[in-house]
Design an enzyme around this catalytic site. Sequence first.
Site, short mmCIF file in Angstrom:
data_model
loop_
_atom_site.label_atom_id
_atom_site.label_comp_id
_atom_site.label_asym_id
_atom_site.label_seq_id
_atom_site.Cartn_x
_atom_site.Cartn_y
_atom_site.Cartn_z
CG HIS A 198 -101.70 54.90 11.15
ND1 HIS A 198 -101.28 56.03 10.59
CD2 HIS A 198 -100.28 54.48 11.98
CE1 HIS A 198 -99.95 56.58 11.18
NE2 HIS A 198 -99.50 55.61 12.03
CD GLU A 202 -98.28 51.05 14.00
OE1 GLU A 202 -97.19 51.52 14.22
OE2 GLU A 202 -98.66 51.12 12.68
CG HIS A 203 -100.65 55.32 16.94
ND1 HIS A 203 -99.65 56.25 17.36
CD2 HIS A 203 -100.08 55.08 15.46
CE1 HIS A 203 -98.84 56.61 16.28
NE2 HIS A 203 -99.32 55.68 15.38
CD GLU A 230 -96.65 57.71 12.50
OE1 GLU A 230 -96.29 56.86 11.88
OE2 GLU A 230 -97.47 57.49 13.41
#
Length: 439
Positions: free
Chosen positions: A71, A74-75, A151
Site C-alpha cells: 500500500h 502505491e502512494h 485513508e
Amino acid sequence: MPHMLPLVHAGAIGSDLTIEQDHGAVVRRSVLPGGVRVLTEQIPGMRSATLGAWIGVGSRDEAPEHAGSTHFLEHLLFKGTARRSALDIAEEFDRVGGESNALTGKEYTCYYARVIDTDLPMAIDVILDMVTGARLDQADFDMERGVILEELAMNEDDPGDVIHERFTEAVLGGHVLGRPIGGTPEIINAVTRDAVREHYREHYTPEGLIITAAGGVDHDAVCAMVADALTRGGWDLAPGIVPAGRRDRFAPVEATLDPEVRITRHELEQAHVLLGTRGFSATDERRSVLAVYNAILGGGMSSRLFQEIREKRGLTYSVYSFGAPSTETGVFGVYGACIASKADEVERLMAVELERMADGITASELERAKGQIAGSMVLRLEDSYSRMSRLGKAELVFGDLWSIAEMLDDVHAVTVDQVRALAADIASRERVSVRVGPA
C-alpha cells in the site's frame, strides 16, 4: 468464430502470440528480454488508450517485516523519481486531459494511465519511470504515512467498508488472504522506509512486470517504447530471463472460520448485516454458473433478495449478494442494511433465500439472469480501461483470454441443474455472520 487465446505459461520466453478477437480487435502477447511480458489489444476506431504496469504482488505477499509495504508503494511511486517531481508527474497527465492512478489488491498491484492514443508514448515513459526509478525519500515516506492513516480512518468511518473487511477476516482468518489490503494503523505506523525499499527492490523487477495496453495501440510500437523506457530506468533486460510464474491455484487454504462477529458502533442509525461463507477461486470452472446464481439471488432489482426483503417487506434500502475470488479460494456473501431492531429478521430472511436457491430456480429466472450478465459484460468492456484490465488478469490469474463471444457462450450454456447444484453446495457450507451497528 473467435477462439480462446491460450496464454503461454508465464515461464515461457521469446513467445509471441497473435489472435483476432470480436469485431476486428487483435490481441498480441510478447515476452521481451528480461522476462517482461507485454499484452496489447488493438481496437479499431478507438481513440483512447489505457496502459497498465502490473506487478504480481499484493498484500498477501508481504513478509512480516514488510507488512504495509504494498500500500505504501502505491502512494510513493507518485511522489517522484530522479527525472520527475510529484508535480511533474501530475502535470504530464493534466496537460493532455489524461488520468493516472494505481490500485492495490491482495494478489497484484497496478499503475495505470488513460490518455488519447497520440499521448501513449508519454504515458509509457512516465509510468515506467515511476516503476523503475521511484525515489522513496524519507520525507515523502513520513508525509505519506499520515496520508495513508487518514485513508484508513476514512474507511473505518464507513460501516460498509468495515463489515466487508471483518467478513473477509472471519471467513479467511489466519490466512494471508484474510489480511486487510491497506494494512492497519498499527502496521502502517510500524513499517519503516527501509522495509518498503526492500520490498520494492525484491519485487519490482523485469521478470515480475506485465505491461498491458488496450485501445488505439500498436503492439510493436508499445514493445519498443516499453523496452526503451525500462532501459532508460536502469533495468537490465538481459536475454534468457524467465518471467515469474503464476500462483499455484491448487494450493490448500487452511483457515478457521469465525462464525459470529459483532461490532458495536453507537453513532450508527442502521445495523449492517453480512451473512456468508467460503466461496470459489477465480479459476473455478463453475464461475459462469456462479455469476448466474448470484444474479438470481441478489444481483439486481429483480433478484430474490431485493424482491423479498426490500420490495415485499420494506426492511432494507440496500440488499445484495456478491462473490470475491482469489487464486485458491474466495468469499461469498449476502449484505443488507436496516434499522437495528430488524437485523435478526433480515439475517433470517437472507438464510431462507440461500436455502430456497438450493430448492431450484425457474426457467424464466435463468433466462433473465443470462440476459442481465450478457448485457452488463458487453457494456463493461466498451472502454479501453476495462480491456486493459482484462488482459492483466488473464495473464496473472487465468492463463488464457476468452473472447467476448466465448464468454457469452459460456454464460448461455448454464443450466437450471447446474445452478441448483451450486446453490446446494453454498447452502451446505458453514456460515459466518457479521454485524456492525448500534448496541
